[in-house]
Design an enzyme around this catalytic site. Structure first.
Site, PDB file in Angstrom:
ATOM      1  N   ARG A 153       0.787  -1.398  -0.032  1.00 10.85           N
ATOM      2  CA  ARG A 153      -0.104   0.314   0.114  1.00 10.85           C
ATOM      3  C   ARG A 153       0.831   1.321  -0.017  1.00 10.85           C
ATOM      4  O   ARG A 153       2.245   1.311   0.398  1.00 10.85           O
ATOM      5  CB  ARG A 153      -0.938   0.074   1.208  1.00 10.85           C
ATOM      6  CG  ARG A 153      -1.749  -1.144   1.382  1.00 10.85           C
ATOM      7  CD  ARG A 153      -2.528  -1.186   2.671  1.00 10.85           C
ATOM      8  NE  ARG A 153      -3.461  -2.243   2.824  1.00 10.85           N
ATOM      9  CZ  ARG A 153      -3.076  -3.558   3.760  1.00 10.85           C
ATOM     10  NH1 ARG A 153      -1.643  -3.777   3.906  1.00 10.85           N
ATOM     11  NH2 ARG A 153      -3.686  -4.431   3.520  1.00 10.85           N
ATOM     12  N   LYS A 177      -1.784  -2.923   7.933  1.00 11.34           N
ATOM     13  CA  LYS A 177      -2.799  -2.719   8.946  1.00 11.34           C
ATOM     14  C   LYS A 177      -2.743  -3.050  10.337  1.00 11.34           C
ATOM     15  O   LYS A 177      -2.427  -4.302  10.442  1.00 11.34           O
ATOM     16  CB  LYS A 177      -4.123  -2.858   8.362  1.00 11.34           C
ATOM     17  CG  LYS A 177      -4.409  -2.154   7.109  1.00 11.34           C
ATOM     18  CD  LYS A 177      -5.922  -2.613   6.494  1.00 11.34           C
ATOM     19  CE  LYS A 177      -6.469  -1.800   5.522  1.00 11.34           C
ATOM     20  NZ  LYS A 177      -7.626  -2.261   4.744  1.00 11.34           N
ATOM     21  N   HIS A 249      -4.338   2.663  -5.340  1.00 15.06           N
ATOM     22  CA  HIS A 249      -4.128   0.944  -5.277  1.00 15.06           C
ATOM     23  C   HIS A 249      -3.590   0.262  -6.509  1.00 15.06           C
ATOM     24  O   HIS A 249      -3.690  -0.887  -6.855  1.00 15.06           O
ATOM     25  CB  HIS A 249      -5.464   0.180  -4.709  1.00 15.06           C
ATOM     26  CG  HIS A 249      -5.340   0.001  -3.147  1.00 15.06           C
ATOM     27  ND1 HIS A 249      -4.202   0.873  -2.287  1.00 15.06           N
ATOM     28  CD2 HIS A 249      -5.800  -0.671  -2.206  1.00 15.06           C
ATOM     29  CE1 HIS A 249      -4.596   0.426  -1.169  1.00 15.06           C
ATOM     30  NE2 HIS A 249      -5.478  -0.447  -1.046  1.00 15.06           N
ATOM     31  N   ARG A 252      -0.810  -1.962  -6.830  1.00 14.79           N
ATOM     32  CA  ARG A 252      -1.137  -3.001  -5.819  1.00 14.79           C
ATOM     33  C   ARG A 252      -1.971  -3.986  -6.450  1.00 14.79           C
ATOM     34  O   ARG A 252      -1.672  -5.276  -6.534  1.00 14.79           O
ATOM     35  CB  ARG A 252      -1.773  -2.568  -4.634  1.00 14.79           C
ATOM     36  CG  ARG A 252      -2.193  -3.493  -3.304  1.00 14.79           C
ATOM     37  CD  ARG A 252      -2.375  -2.910  -2.099  1.00 14.79           C
ATOM     38  NE  ARG A 252      -3.009  -3.900  -1.074  1.00 14.79           N
ATOM     39  CZ  ARG A 252      -2.310  -4.488  -0.366  1.00 14.79           C
ATOM     40  NH1 ARG A 252      -1.109  -4.712  -0.320  1.00 14.79           N
ATOM     41  NH2 ARG A 252      -2.968  -5.326   0.435  1.00 14.79           N
ATOM     42  N   HIS A 275      -3.096  -9.549   3.507  1.00 13.71           N
ATOM     43  CA  HIS A 275      -4.650 -10.030   3.886  1.00 13.71           C
ATOM     44  C   HIS A 275      -4.991 -10.944   5.048  1.00 13.71           C
ATOM     45  O   HIS A 275      -4.329 -12.055   4.991  1.00 13.71           O
ATOM     46  CB  HIS A 275      -5.394 -10.260   2.557  1.00 13.71           C
ATOM     47  CG  HIS A 275      -5.512  -9.480   1.531  1.00 13.71           C
ATOM     48  ND1 HIS A 275      -5.774  -9.621   0.160  1.00 13.71           N
ATOM     49  CD2 HIS A 275      -5.533  -7.926   1.538  1.00 13.71           C
ATOM     50  CE1 HIS A 275      -5.951  -8.529  -0.579  1.00 13.71           C
ATOM     51  NE2 HIS A 275      -5.793  -7.541   0.449  1.00 13.71           N
ATOM     52  N   TYR A 284      -9.364 -10.922  -6.429  1.00 21.43           N
ATOM     53  CA  TYR A 284      -8.282 -11.099  -7.992  1.00 21.43           C
ATOM     54  C   TYR A 284      -8.464 -12.039  -8.717  1.00 21.43           C
ATOM     55  O   TYR A 284      -8.229 -12.038  -9.956  1.00 21.43           O
ATOM     56  CB  TYR A 284      -7.008 -10.748  -7.324  1.00 21.43           C
ATOM     57  CG  TYR A 284      -6.595  -9.611  -6.536  1.00 21.43           C
ATOM     58  CD1 TYR A 284      -6.518  -8.396  -7.307  1.00 21.43           C
ATOM     59  CD2 TYR A 284      -6.762  -9.626  -5.374  1.00 21.43           C
ATOM     60  CE1 TYR A 284      -6.437  -7.166  -6.711  1.00 21.43           C
ATOM     61  CE2 TYR A 284      -6.422  -8.502  -4.500  1.00 21.43           C
ATOM     62  CZ  TYR A 284      -6.159  -7.049  -5.170  1.00 21.43           C
ATOM     63  OH  TYR A 284      -5.952  -6.005  -4.671  1.00 21.43           O
TER      64      TYR A 284
END
Length: 306
Positions: A153, A177, A249, A252, A275, A284
């Site tokens: 990110r 995150k 993004h 990414r 993730h 994806y």
């Protein structure tokens, strides 16, 4: 009470007591008029006779169309369901019905928007666009190369310190995150761009600041902000003549899509992206299926046979 009478009382309530705008009232009137037509076709002469099945059938009809009504888009169908839910809630509060049969009927979820990915040639054009004879261009190339090489990110890349990159092991420590860290490999082109930046560009930026371990610096010698990094991406894409939609993004998404197109395992891509759940990464696979359909449609001799 007949559904049409309850609708009129409800609209008067929204107008007088709730002060709803004329525009919204018009939309509600249209949606609820269609709802009354739907109930009439199902022989519901009293709102108390309406069941949750009737309400659910109305939601289906909104999306598929019925009796001369064309199907509604998700947003319009959602508004109509909100109007119907409000009507039944009002009828319950007024004592017209004994139970709110619409309470468990929810507006349709908006379609999941697939991430936009650039093709490999466009990514290459983007990465090669920053000028190599300018300190900022050298920095920008290193920034973009790192974004695409790691799938990080933008916030993760601008948060990097110099020591987070291990050139010998060709890895970088990213803080995602919740402060969760992950070790991600870096490709040789990105490492070369980073080395050029650290030798030829960063020292000049650092001299203007007060000393910071940040890897990417702005013209004042301070840590590059997320917004500034996003501007680098947007402006470079514009300079490269890329007309595709660009977002923070973009690289990414391109990273993940290109890995899966190349045969990477979904779980590996999940780890690389940071993730928490593979479910997030699975979006994806929808992108790559679209790509497979496109290739099939243009390559198979009988793909378009009638």
């Amino acid at each position: 009470m007949e559904p049409g009478d309850v609708v009129q009382t409800y609209l008067d309530h929204l107008d007088v007591e709730r002060g709803m705008s004329v525009h919204t009232l018009t939309n509600y009137r249209r949606d609820l008029t269609r709802y009354v037509e739907h109930l009439t076709a199902r022989d519901r002469g009293d709102l108390a006779e309406v069941t949750a099945t009737d309400v659910g059938a109305f939601l289906t009809a909104l999306r598929t169309g019925e009796d001369g009504h064309r199907p509604l888009a998700t947003a319009s169908a959602s508004r109509a369901v909100v109007a119907v839910r409000g009507l039944h809630r009002f009828a319950l509060a007024e004592g017209e019905v004994a139970v709110d049969v619409a309470a468990e009927v929810h507006p349709p979820a908006p379609p999941r928007k697939l991430p936009k990915a650039l093709d490999v040639d466009t990514v290459t054009r983007l990465l090669e666009a920053p000028p190599e004879d300018d300190p900022r261009g050298v920095r920008d190339r290193a920034l973009l190369e790192l974004l695409y090489s790691t799938g990080a990110r933008i916030s993760e890349v601008v948060g990097l310190d110099v020591d987070d990159v291990d050139a010998e092991q060709r890895t970088v420590v990213l803080s995602g995150k919740g402060g969760k860290q992950r070790l991600v490999p870096i490709g040789r082109p990105a490492l070369a761009a980073l080395e050029a930046y650290r030798v030829r560009s960063r020292p000049g930026f650092a001299m203007r600041g007060r000393g910071t371990p940040a890897l990417f610096l702005n013209a004042r010698g301070a840590r590059l902000s997320r917004q500034s990094a996003w501007n680098v991406l947007r402006e470079t894409a514009e300079f490269a003549g890329i007309t595709a939609e660009i977002s923070p993004h973009t690289l990414r998404h391109s990273f993940a899509t290109h890995l899966l197109d190349g045969g990477a395992d979904l779980r590996v891509v999940q780890e690389l992206l940071g993730h928490a759940s593979v479910t997030t990464t699975q979006i994806y696979t929808m992108v790559t299926v679209d790509r497979l359909r496109e290739v099939y449609a243009t390559s198979h001799p009988r793909a378009r046979a009638g």
